[in-house]
Design a protein around this motif. Sequence first.
Motif, PDB file in Angstrom:
ATOM      1  N   VAL A   1     -39.593 -12.020  35.972  1.00 57.57           N
ATOM      2  CA  VAL A   1     -38.486 -12.193  35.044  1.00 57.57           C
ATOM      3  C   VAL A   1     -37.481 -11.115  35.403  1.00 57.57           C
ATOM      4  O   VAL A   1     -37.824  -9.944  35.494  1.00 57.57           O
ATOM      5  CB  VAL A   1     -38.953 -12.049  33.586  1.00 57.57           C
ATOM      6  N   LYS A   2     -36.271 -11.539  35.676  1.00 59.76           N
ATOM      7  CA  LYS A   2     -35.264 -10.567  36.098  1.00 59.76           C
ATOM      8  C   LYS A   2     -34.765  -9.815  34.879  1.00 59.76           C
ATOM      9  O   LYS A   2     -33.790 -10.197  34.251  1.00 59.76           O
ATOM     10  CB  LYS A   2     -34.133 -11.275  36.837  1.00 59.76           C
ATOM     11  N   LYS A   3     -35.498  -8.744  34.565  1.00 58.66           N
ATOM     12  CA  LYS A   3     -35.275  -8.071  33.286  1.00 58.66           C
ATOM     13  C   LYS A   3     -33.854  -7.537  33.131  1.00 58.66           C
ATOM     14  O   LYS A   3     -33.335  -7.471  32.032  1.00 58.66           O
ATOM     15  CB  LYS A   3     -36.265  -6.927  33.123  1.00 58.66           C
ATOM     16  N   ASP A   4     -33.264  -7.115  34.246  1.00 58.70           N
ATOM     17  CA  ASP A   4     -31.923  -6.546  34.123  1.00 58.70           C
ATOM     18  C   ASP A   4     -30.873  -7.612  33.857  1.00 58.70           C
ATOM     19  O   ASP A   4     -29.860  -7.352  33.223  1.00 58.70           O
ATOM     20  CB  ASP A   4     -31.571  -5.747  35.378  1.00 58.70           C
ATOM     21  N   LEU A   5     -31.110  -8.819  34.326  1.00 70.07           N
ATOM     22  CA  LEU A   5     -30.095  -9.875  34.182  1.00 70.07           C
ATOM     23  C   LEU A   5     -30.385 -10.824  33.027  1.00 70.07           C
ATOM     24  O   LEU A   5     -29.483 -11.426  32.455  1.00 70.07           O
ATOM     25  CB  LEU A   5     -30.009 -10.694  35.477  1.00 70.07           C
ATOM     26  N   LEU A   6     -31.655 -10.961  32.714  1.00 67.38           N
ATOM     27  CA  LEU A   6     -32.032 -11.913  31.675  1.00 67.38           C
ATOM     28  C   LEU A   6     -32.339 -11.172  30.383  1.00 67.38           C
ATOM     29  O   LEU A   6     -33.284 -10.388  30.315  1.00 67.38           O
ATOM     30  CB  LEU A   6     -33.258 -12.708  32.130  1.00 67.38           C
ATOM     31  N   LYS A   7     -31.524 -11.391  29.376  1.00 65.29           N
ATOM     32  CA  LYS A   7     -31.740 -10.748  28.084  1.00 65.29           C
ATOM     33  C   LYS A   7     -32.450 -11.732  27.156  1.00 65.29           C
ATOM     34  O   LYS A   7     -32.014 -12.869  27.005  1.00 65.29           O
ATOM     35  CB  LYS A   7     -30.395 -10.344  27.467  1.00 65.29           C
ATOM     36  N   GLN A   8     -33.536 -11.251  26.547  1.00 70.42           N
ATOM     37  CA  GLN A   8     -34.303 -12.119  25.653  1.00 70.42           C
ATOM     38  C   GLN A   8     -34.134 -11.688  24.200  1.00 70.42           C
ATOM     39  O   GLN A   8     -34.266 -10.516  23.880  1.00 70.42           O
ATOM     40  CB  GLN A   8     -35.779 -12.056  26.020  1.00 70.42           C
ATOM     41  N   TYR A   9     -33.836 -12.655  23.372  1.00 70.67           N
ATOM     42  CA  TYR A   9     -33.646 -12.394  21.948  1.00 70.67           C
ATOM     43  C   TYR A   9     -34.466 -13.371  21.126  1.00 70.67           C
ATOM     44  O   TYR A   9     -34.853 -14.433  21.597  1.00 70.67           O
ATOM     45  CB  TYR A   9     -32.169 -12.579  21.571  1.00 70.67           C
ATOM     46  N   TYR A  10     -34.671 -13.007  19.881  1.00 67.40           N
ATOM     47  CA  TYR A  10     -35.252 -13.971  18.942  1.00 67.40           C
ATOM     48  C   TYR A  10     -34.591 -13.805  17.591  1.00 67.40           C
ATOM     49  O   TYR A  10     -33.954 -12.790  17.300  1.00 67.40           O
ATOM     50  CB  TYR A  10     -36.768 -13.811  18.846  1.00 67.40           C
ATOM     51  N   TYR A  11     -34.709 -14.825  16.804  1.00 68.69           N
ATOM     52  CA  TYR A  11     -34.111 -14.817  15.476  1.00 68.69           C
ATOM     53  C   TYR A  11     -35.159 -15.389  14.537  1.00 68.69           C
ATOM     54  O   TYR A  11     -35.639 -16.504  14.735  1.00 68.69           O
ATOM     55  CB  TYR A  11     -32.855 -15.687  15.478  1.00 68.69           C
ATOM     56  N   ASP A  12     -35.528 -14.616  13.558  1.00 66.22           N
ATOM     57  CA  ASP A  12     -36.522 -15.057  12.593  1.00 66.22           C
ATOM     58  C   ASP A  12     -35.873 -16.022  11.625  1.00 66.22           C
ATOM     59  O   ASP A  12     -34.907 -15.670  10.961  1.00 66.22           O
ATOM     60  CB  ASP A  12     -36.999 -13.829  11.802  1.00 66.22           C
ATOM     61  N   VAL A  13     -36.393 -17.205  11.523  1.00 67.36           N
ATOM     62  CA  VAL A  13     -35.699 -18.219  10.726  1.00 67.36           C
ATOM     63  C   VAL A  13     -36.728 -19.166  10.109  1.00 67.36           C
ATOM     64  O   VAL A  13     -37.794 -19.383  10.665  1.00 67.36           O
ATOM     65  CB  VAL A  13     -34.694 -18.992  11.631  1.00 67.36           C
ATOM     66  N   GLN A  14     -36.389 -19.697   8.955  1.00 68.04           N
ATOM     67  CA  GLN A  14     -37.298 -20.674   8.359  1.00 68.04           C
ATOM     68  C   GLN A  14     -37.104 -22.015   9.054  1.00 68.04           C
ATOM     69  O   GLN A  14     -36.006 -22.353   9.475  1.00 68.04           O
ATOM     70  CB  GLN A  14     -36.999 -20.811   6.874  1.00 68.04           C
ATOM     71  N   THR A  15     -38.192 -22.745   9.155  1.00 69.30           N
ATOM     72  CA  THR A  15     -38.160 -24.002   9.914  1.00 69.30           C
ATOM     73  C   THR A  15     -36.990 -24.893   9.509  1.00 69.30           C
ATOM     74  O   THR A  15     -36.277 -25.417  10.356  1.00 69.30           O
ATOM     75  CB  THR A  15     -39.482 -24.770   9.703  1.00 69.30           C
TER      76      THR A  15
END
Length: 408
Positions: free
Chosen positions: A207-221
């Motif tokens: 995974v190209k850590k420097d170029l690929l930014k990973q995010y998440y968002y906690d959300v109800q279904t």
Amino acid sequence: MTSFEELKIKPELARALKDEGIVEPTAIQYRTIPLVLAGKDLVGISETGSGKTACFGIPLLEKVQPKKGVQGLILAPTRELAIQISGELKKWSKYLNLKTAIVFGGVGIEPQIRAIAESEIVVGTPGRLLDHLNRRTLNLSKINYFVLDEADKMVEMGFIEDIERILSASPRNRQIILFGATISSEIDYLKKKYMHDVVVEETEVQVKKDLLKQYYYDVQTHEKFSLLVHLLKKEKTGRVIIFCSKRSTVELVNQNLREQGIKSEMIHGKMTQNKRMTVIERFNKGKIDYLVASAVASRGLDIKDVTHVFNYDLSQDPQEYIHRIGRTARAGESGKAITLLSSQDHDAFRAIFSRYDIGAEELPREDFPKLKFQTGMQSRNSRGFDRRRESRGSSRRGNGNSFGRRRY
Ligand code: ADP
Ligand code: MG
């Protein structure tokens, strides 16, 4: 720095590769091309987008002799992939006197028969290749190189018996070269039954850590769809893939996005190959910017210039996440992967970060309008919200969390 010339590739081939921007071998290419050139039976495992086509394509173009019949056979799971492979081989052989024929079902057989007759390499899907064998319009007696590309996918699609039949029709001393993104027990079976002194080369998922930014968002279904639309509107996106784990979700999300005026199209395994290919082509040509996809349907395909990958939900298989996010941040471009995380995705999400050395940051909470999400014919949308009634996206967690290295 290694170049293809150092791997002792013919200058005509190296020049054509250079024309396509292929100058420095990728990790899997560097490790496998010399082995394939040396005549080894090989199992090569590496992630999507790591350049596996060249791992077998270059040695084949290096080795086959002009005008001496079909010497290389490449099996691919889908018509799209077969087209992609033959397209690359044609580009790479433009300074060589070699021809590649392509063979797949659903189209007339006569032009394929003529193409086979004048080619040194044949790329095809198992079903139609068997057809040609049965009609004796394809002679495998001179096959020296037998390639199974996306072998794991072919097995998954139920092609194992077809593959075995074609393998059995080829000479016993042919070299077998098998590539895939994963190894299954069926691949082990093929390896044991048909291959000799096998070398297995597997590269770590990069995974190209420097170029690929990973995010998440906690959300109800029930707020996922609203959040997706909000993020699509807010983020500066180019080409976007929205992954869903079930076909029914792919259909629903696509339909609802269109309802919102977002011109998306979808791809999933139950669509005909023709339809899938058209959609991928439209996406790659920039005619559509939003693709709602099931991961299986898009596996192995070269989907270009994706700026954002959204995980509308997660698969139970941690590796699947890696395959999905690997669709963006390719060829030196940066990319974002955003996972919409509802309570049922938490276990799967945690499993990813305990297995891989990567991490994802939580996106800041924000308000977003609640939209209607049509769930099909029997309108079960009592949970749907009135578009005008804007309320704050609810969250169970605070800000600034992160999954991955730091917490799990
Ligand atoms: P995989 O089969 O592993 O999913 P592909 O063979 O489809 O990967 O290659 C993905 C993309 O990378 C293609 O567009 C291909 O032309 C490009 N590519 C392959 N090898 C190289 C290389 N050594 N340098 C630059 N680009 C490459
Ligand atoms: Mg491939």
